[in-house]
Write a protein that holds these residues in place. Structure first.
Motif, short mmCIF file in Angstrom:
data_model
loop_
_atom_site.label_atom_id
_atom_site.label_comp_id
_atom_site.label_asym_id
_atom_site.label_seq_id
_atom_site.Cartn_x
_atom_site.Cartn_y
_atom_site.Cartn_z
N THR A 4 0.80 -1.23 0.00
CA THR A 4 0.00 0.00 0.00
C THR A 4 0.83 1.28 0.00
OG1 THR A 4 -0.15 0.11 2.41
CG2 THR A 4 -1.85 -1.16 1.27
N ARG A 5 2.12 1.17 0.20
CA ARG A 5 2.96 2.35 0.38
C ARG A 5 2.82 3.38 -0.74
NH1 ARG A 5 9.39 2.19 0.81
NH2 ARG A 5 9.20 2.48 -1.41
N ARG A 6 2.80 2.93 -1.99
CA ARG A 6 2.74 3.86 -3.13
C ARG A 6 1.33 4.05 -3.68
NH1 ARG A 6 6.47 1.44 -7.30
NH2 ARG A 6 5.40 2.96 -8.57
N LEU A 7 0.34 3.44 -3.10
CA LEU A 7 -0.99 3.47 -3.69
C LEU A 7 -1.72 4.79 -3.55
CD1 LEU A 7 -2.33 -0.11 -2.92
CD2 LEU A 7 -1.07 0.74 -4.91
N GLY A 8 -1.13 5.76 -2.88
CA GLY A 8 -1.70 7.10 -2.82
C GLY A 8 -1.45 7.87 -4.11
N LEU A 16 0.78 -0.65 -11.67
CA LEU A 16 0.78 -1.94 -11.00
C LEU A 16 -0.39 -2.85 -11.36
CD1 LEU A 16 2.03 -0.66 -7.55
CD2 LEU A 16 3.26 -2.21 -9.09
N VAL A 17 -1.53 -2.28 -11.71
CA VAL A 17 -2.71 -3.09 -12.02
C VAL A 17 -2.41 -4.12 -13.12
CG1 VAL A 17 -5.02 -3.00 -13.07
CG2 VAL A 17 -4.48 -1.59 -11.08
N LYS A 45 -2.38 2.66 5.75
CA LYS A 45 -2.61 3.74 4.78
C LYS A 45 -2.86 3.15 3.40
CE LYS A 45 -0.68 8.10 3.25
NZ LYS A 45 0.42 9.05 3.39
N ASN A 46 -3.87 3.65 2.72
CA ASN A 46 -4.26 3.21 1.37
C ASN A 46 -4.78 1.78 1.33
OD1 ASN A 46 -3.46 5.73 0.18
ND2 ASN A 46 -1.35 5.03 0.29
N PHE A 47 -5.19 1.25 2.47
CA PHE A 47 -5.69 -0.12 2.53
C PHE A 47 -6.93 -0.29 1.64
CE2 PHE A 47 -7.76 -3.85 4.41
CZ PHE A 47 -6.69 -4.71 4.52
N SER A 48 -7.83 0.70 1.65
CA SER A 48 -9.04 0.60 0.84
C SER A 48 -8.70 0.60 -0.65
CB SER A 48 -10.02 1.72 1.18
OG SER A 48 -9.46 2.98 0.91
N VAL A 49 -7.66 1.33 -1.05
CA VAL A 49 -7.22 1.32 -2.44
C VAL A 49 -6.73 -0.08 -2.81
CG1 VAL A 49 -5.60 2.30 -4.12
CG2 VAL A 49 -6.61 3.77 -2.36
N ALA A 50 -5.98 -0.70 -1.92
CA ALA A 50 -5.47 -2.05 -2.16
C ALA A 50 -6.61 -3.06 -2.28
CB ALA A 50 -4.51 -2.47 -1.05
N LEU A 51 -7.61 -2.94 -1.42
CA LEU A 51 -8.77 -3.84 -1.51
C LEU A 51 -9.49 -3.67 -2.84
CD1 LEU A 51 -10.34 -3.70 2.07
CD2 LEU A 51 -9.15 -5.62 1.00
N GLY A 52 -9.65 -2.42 -3.25
CA GLY A 52 -10.29 -2.15 -4.54
C GLY A 52 -9.49 -2.71 -5.71
#
Length: 73
Positions: A4-8, A16-17, A45-52
């Motif tokens: 999640t580090r760079r997912l912001g 990455l997708v 941080k950015n956990f919801s982005v990772a789940l998505g």
């Protein structure tokens, strides 16, 4: 692992997708999510982005408890 580090950064997600989708095409089904946190402020941080992203790539987020796979959802 989806880190999640760079997912912001939307550009990082866009880069990455395709990698995660290719993992799925090659037979991958499960993925862990990690924050690579080095301080309290970045834990989760950015956990919801990772789940998505995992959902978008048809990957199932998991964790391991006692060396046994556990689904996060």
């Amino acid at each position: 692992e989806i880190n999640t580090r760079r997912l912001g950064e939307p550009a990082a997600v866009d880069l990455l997708v395709p990698v995660w989708k290719r993992y799925r095409e090659l037979g991958g089904r499960y993925v862990t999510i990690g924050s690579d946190a080095h301080n309290e402020a970045t834990i989760g941080k950015n956990f919801s982005v990772a789940l998505g992203a995992a959902e978008n790539c048809r990957l199932t987020p998991v964790t391991f408890v006692g060396r046994k796979l556990r689904l996060l959802r």
